[in-house]
Enzyme design. Structure first.
Site, mmCIF file in Angstrom:
data_model
loop_
_atom_site.group_PDB
_atom_site.id
_atom_site.type_symbol
_atom_site.label_atom_id
_atom_site.label_comp_id
_atom_site.label_asym_id
_atom_site.label_seq_id
_atom_site.Cartn_x
_atom_site.Cartn_y
_atom_site.Cartn_z
ATOM 1 N N CYS A 23 0.828 -1.213 0.000
ATOM 2 C CA CYS A 23 0.000 0.000 0.000
ATOM 3 C C CYS A 23 0.866 1.269 0.000
ATOM 4 O O CYS A 23 1.607 1.517 0.952
ATOM 5 C CB CYS A 23 -0.899 -0.058 1.236
ATOM 6 N N CYS A 26 0.131 3.713 2.840
ATOM 7 C CA CYS A 26 0.640 3.150 4.106
ATOM 8 C C CYS A 26 2.128 3.476 4.267
ATOM 9 O O CYS A 26 2.581 3.823 5.357
ATOM 10 C CB CYS A 26 0.450 1.634 4.142
#
Length: 98
Positions: A23, A26
């Site tokens: 991600c 993230c």
């Protein structure tokens, strides 16, 4: 799972970061969380949970997207947000509960 419950049931607030290795947002949250930790010191614990390695935990807490940040105090969810959160906003939110 029992260890997770033990951690979030502490009196000290715990910020749980549900993330995934793949991600992009993230990865962008990592340095922000480090800066936040530098500011708030030991007032709050930060726990990172990889949703791919802990699918049952992510499902239990209805994590549908990453990153998802959930703040617990004495075992109760007091704040939650999916997506990126800027440092100053996150510090402000955490200070309200510490």
């Amino acid at each position: 799972m029992s260890k997770f419950s033990e951690i979030i049931n502490q009196e000290k607030p715990v910020l749980v970061d549900f993330f995934a290795e793949w991600c992009g947002p993230c990865k962008m949250m990592n340095p922000i969380l480090k800066e936040v930790k530098d500011v708030i010191q030991d007032k709050i614990s930060i726990l990172k949970i990889d949703v791919d390695k802990n699918q049952s935990l992510a499902a239990k807490f209805q994590v549908r997207g990453v990153p998802t940040l959930i703040l617990y105090k004495s075992g109760k969810q007091v704040w939650r947000q999916s997506g990126m959160v800027q440092k100053n906003e996150l510090v402000s939110i955490l200070n309200r509960f510490s």
